[in-house]
Design a protein around this motif. Structure first.
Motif, PDB file in Angstrom:
ATOM      1  N   ASN A   1       9.360  14.186   0.394  1.00 36.47           N
ATOM      2  CA  ASN A   1       8.395  13.182   0.407  1.00 36.47           C
ATOM      3  C   ASN A   1       7.493  13.382  -1.181  1.00 36.47           C
ATOM      4  O   ASN A   1       6.873  14.378  -1.104  1.00 36.47           O
ATOM      5  CB  ASN A   1       7.309  13.540   1.464  1.00 36.47           C
ATOM      6  CG  ASN A   1       6.139  12.697   1.818  1.00 36.47           C
ATOM      7  OD1 ASN A   1       5.972  11.901   0.989  1.00 36.47           O
ATOM      8  ND2 ASN A   1       5.632  12.847   2.898  1.00 36.47           N
TER       9      ASN A   1
ATOM     10  N   SER B   1       5.095  11.855  -2.142  1.00 35.61           N
ATOM     11  CA  SER B   1       3.355  11.599  -2.039  1.00 35.61           C
ATOM     12  C   SER B   1       2.816  13.249  -1.833  1.00 35.61           C
ATOM     13  O   SER B   1       1.749  13.418  -1.984  1.00 35.61           O
ATOM     14  CB  SER B   1       2.954  10.775  -0.830  1.00 35.61           C
ATOM     15  OG  SER B   1       3.523  11.475   0.303  1.00 35.61           O
ATOM     16  N   ASP B   2       3.753  14.111  -1.540  1.00 38.93           N
ATOM     17  CA  ASP B   2       3.127  15.493  -1.478  1.00 38.93           C
ATOM     18  C   ASP B   2       2.439  15.900  -2.877  1.00 38.93           C
ATOM     19  O   ASP B   2       1.824  17.064  -2.911  1.00 38.93           O
ATOM     20  CB  ASP B   2       4.248  16.482  -0.802  1.00 38.93           C
ATOM     21  CG  ASP B   2       4.358  16.233   0.608  1.00 38.93           C
ATOM     22  OD1 ASP B   2       3.220  15.558   1.061  1.00 38.93           O
ATOM     23  OD2 ASP B   2       5.322  16.872   1.269  1.00 38.93           O
TER      24      ASP B   2
ATOM     25  N   GLU C   1       1.634  10.813  -7.297  1.00 37.20           N
ATOM     26  CA  GLU C   1       1.189   9.373  -7.004  1.00 37.20           C
ATOM     27  C   GLU C   1       2.385   8.377  -7.348  1.00 37.20           C
ATOM     28  O   GLU C   1       2.297   7.078  -7.064  1.00 37.20           O
ATOM     29  CB  GLU C   1      -0.117   8.816  -7.754  1.00 37.20           C
ATOM     30  CG  GLU C   1      -1.306   9.758  -7.152  1.00 37.20           C
ATOM     31  CD  GLU C   1      -2.517   9.153  -7.613  1.00 37.20           C
ATOM     32  OE1 GLU C   1      -2.232   8.256  -8.386  1.00 37.20           O
ATOM     33  OE2 GLU C   1      -3.576   9.823  -7.050  1.00 37.20           O
TER      34      GLU C   1
ATOM     35  N   VAL D   1       5.770   6.314  -7.766  1.00 34.67           N
ATOM     36  CA  VAL D   1       6.530   5.721  -6.837  1.00 34.67           C
ATOM     37  C   VAL D   1       7.957   5.246  -7.583  1.00 34.67           C
ATOM     38  O   VAL D   1       7.920   4.850  -8.661  1.00 34.67           O
ATOM     39  CB  VAL D   1       6.055   4.553  -6.005  1.00 34.67           C
ATOM     40  CG1 VAL D   1       4.751   5.116  -5.289  1.00 34.67           C
ATOM     41  CG2 VAL D   1       5.862   3.415  -7.028  1.00 34.67           C
TER      42      VAL D   1
ATOM     43  N   PRO E   1       1.218   3.183  -6.585  1.00 28.28           N
ATOM     44  CA  PRO E   1       1.727   2.324  -5.570  1.00 28.28           C
ATOM     45  C   PRO E   1       1.321   0.668  -5.796  1.00 28.28           C
ATOM     46  O   PRO E   1       0.303   0.750  -6.759  1.00 28.28           O
ATOM     47  CB  PRO E   1       1.033   2.416  -4.076  1.00 28.28           C
ATOM     48  CG  PRO E   1       0.519   3.963  -4.485  1.00 28.28           C
ATOM     49  CD  PRO E   1       0.518   4.273  -5.803  1.00 28.28           C
TER      50      PRO E   1
ATOM     51  N   GLY F   1       8.124   6.457   2.088  1.00 23.52           N
ATOM     52  CA  GLY F   1       6.655   6.679   1.455  1.00 23.52           C
ATOM     53  C   GLY F   1       6.203   5.368   0.762  1.00 23.52           C
ATOM     54  O   GLY F   1       6.518   4.213   1.572  1.00 23.52           O
ATOM     55  N   ASN F   2       5.727   5.198  -0.472  1.00 22.37           N
ATOM     56  CA  ASN F   2       5.251   4.165  -0.796  1.00 22.37           C
ATOM     57  C   ASN F   2       6.209   3.733  -2.217  1.00 22.37           C
ATOM     58  O   ASN F   2       6.074   2.618  -2.764  1.00 22.37           O
ATOM     59  CB  ASN F   2       3.844   4.532  -1.885  1.00 22.37           C
ATOM     60  CG  ASN F   2       2.771   5.063  -0.960  1.00 22.37           C
ATOM     61  OD1 ASN F   2       2.524   4.452   0.078  1.00 22.37           O
ATOM     62  ND2 ASN F   2       2.109   5.977  -1.381  1.00 22.37           N
TER      63      ASN F   2
END
Length: 356
Positions: free
Chosen positions: A11, A13-14, A17, A19, A43, A85-86
């Motif tokens: 993951n 996003s942990d 930011e 993507v 994002p 995720g994003n």
């Protein structure tokens, strides 16, 4: 020690930011889907905010080696079911560095038709029934069939259940959920008449979005079959003989057809489609003559006919449409390997813009 699957499922996003955007486009054959990924600082939900990118067109059959740069224009964004995720999938079309659409860019011409005021005012809806065949890797023989042999005749396989009737359901269900996750308007799935053959439906979708959604749904299916070690075929007649072919029946309606008195509009539209039958057939997919034989729920390729609830017709009108005097009709001629940008825009152009 992490497993490969653990690393694939990290993951992001942990910790960041950033993507990943997977840029998708159509290669030189018109059916080969290509993609490559790039990192974005954060994002993005608007394709106009994404950077253009480029690729080596000489390696996809789309540019000469001495001038090989082709530019990708982002057109539609979907959530990435593989990375989660994003992260996003980005449907693109392709242009020369001077900004001209390359010859295999069918989306650009379709977008011009769909942006025409007369077409936009009619809010054209599409639902496309995409049939496909799953093949055993290396032998290119349908999934579930004995190698070099044949299963029992058609009959029990259509919408069937059981280990001796439904082959590849795990792939089909994984694709169904992945498309819903991505934001594709997938409306259903079913097992088809030939064993090893399946169908998914995309729509109703408006205008150019029908093509974007179907192409990304195809891409997701290609990736899932890659994971499963199974080959995906969009051949309109993968097995010769007394077996059903694979089509991409295209359901269509306009605002006028959906309003009171729409059945008369539908009949006029079908009449216009009949007058341009040869032009449509020429654009409805490679190898379609092997499928449109007048057998196996098809009309003969050289014959145009329509009817209510007739699956042996070129155009089928549903019982409900006839009864209610409004609704939609189904163009049963497109092959499974058709380009949805071409088919959807051509139907709109013939039925709305063309003045015979």
């Amino acid at each position: 020690m992490s497993l490969l699957s653990d690393l694939c499922n990290l993951n992001l996003s942990d910790t960041t930011e950033k993507v990943i955007a997977e840029y998708i486009w159509i290669g030189g054959s018109g059916m080969d889907m290509r993609s490559k990924a790039r990192t974005l600082p954060g994002p993005v939900s608007d394709p106009s905010k994404l950077p253009k990118w480029n690729y080596d067109g000489s390696s996809t059959g789309q540019a000469p080696g001495d001038d090989s740069e082709v530019i990708l224009y982002p057109q539609a964004i979907f959530k990435d079911p593989f990375r989660g995720g994003n992260n996003i999938l980005v449907m693109c079309d392709a242009y020369t560095p001077a900004g001209e659409p390359i010859p295999t860019n069918k989306r650009n011409a379709a977008a011009k038709i769909f942006s025409h005021p007369d077409v936009a005012a009619e809010v054209p809806w599409y639902q496309i029934e995409q049939e496909y065949t799953l093949l055993q890797k290396d032998v290119n023989w349908p999934l579930g069939w004995p190698i070099g042999g044949f299963p029992g005749p058609q009959g029990p396989y259509y919408c069937g259940a059981g280990a001796d009737k439904a082959f590849g359901r795990d792939i089909v269900d994984a694709h169904y959920k992945a498309c819903l996750y991505a934001g594709i308007n997938i409306s259903g799935i079913n097992g088809e008449v030939m064993p090893g053959q399946w169908e998914f439906q995309v729509g109703p979708s408006v205008g150019i979005s029908a093509g974007d959604e179907l192409w990304v749904a195809r891409y997701i299916l290609e990736r899932i079959t890659e994971i499963a070690g199974v080959v995906l075929s969009f051949d309109p007649k993968p097995i010769k003989g007394d077996w059903n072919g694979a089509g991409a029946h295209t359901n269509y309606s306009t605002k006028s057809m959906r309003d009171e008195g729409g059945y008369e509009i539908i009949k006029k539209a079908i009449e216009k489609l009949g007058k341009r039958h040869k032009e449509h057939i020429a654009a409805y997919g490679e190898g379609n003559e092997r499928r449109l034989t007048g057998r196996h729920e098809t009309a003969d390729i050289n014959t145009f006919l329509w009817g209510v609830a007739n699956r042996g017709a070129s155009i089928r009108v549903g019982r409900d449409t006839e009864k209610e005097g409004k609704g939609y009709f189904e163009d049963r001629r497109p092959a499974s390997n058709m380009d949805p940008y071409v088919v959807t825009s051509m139907i709109a152009e013939t039925t709305i813009l063309w003045k015979p």
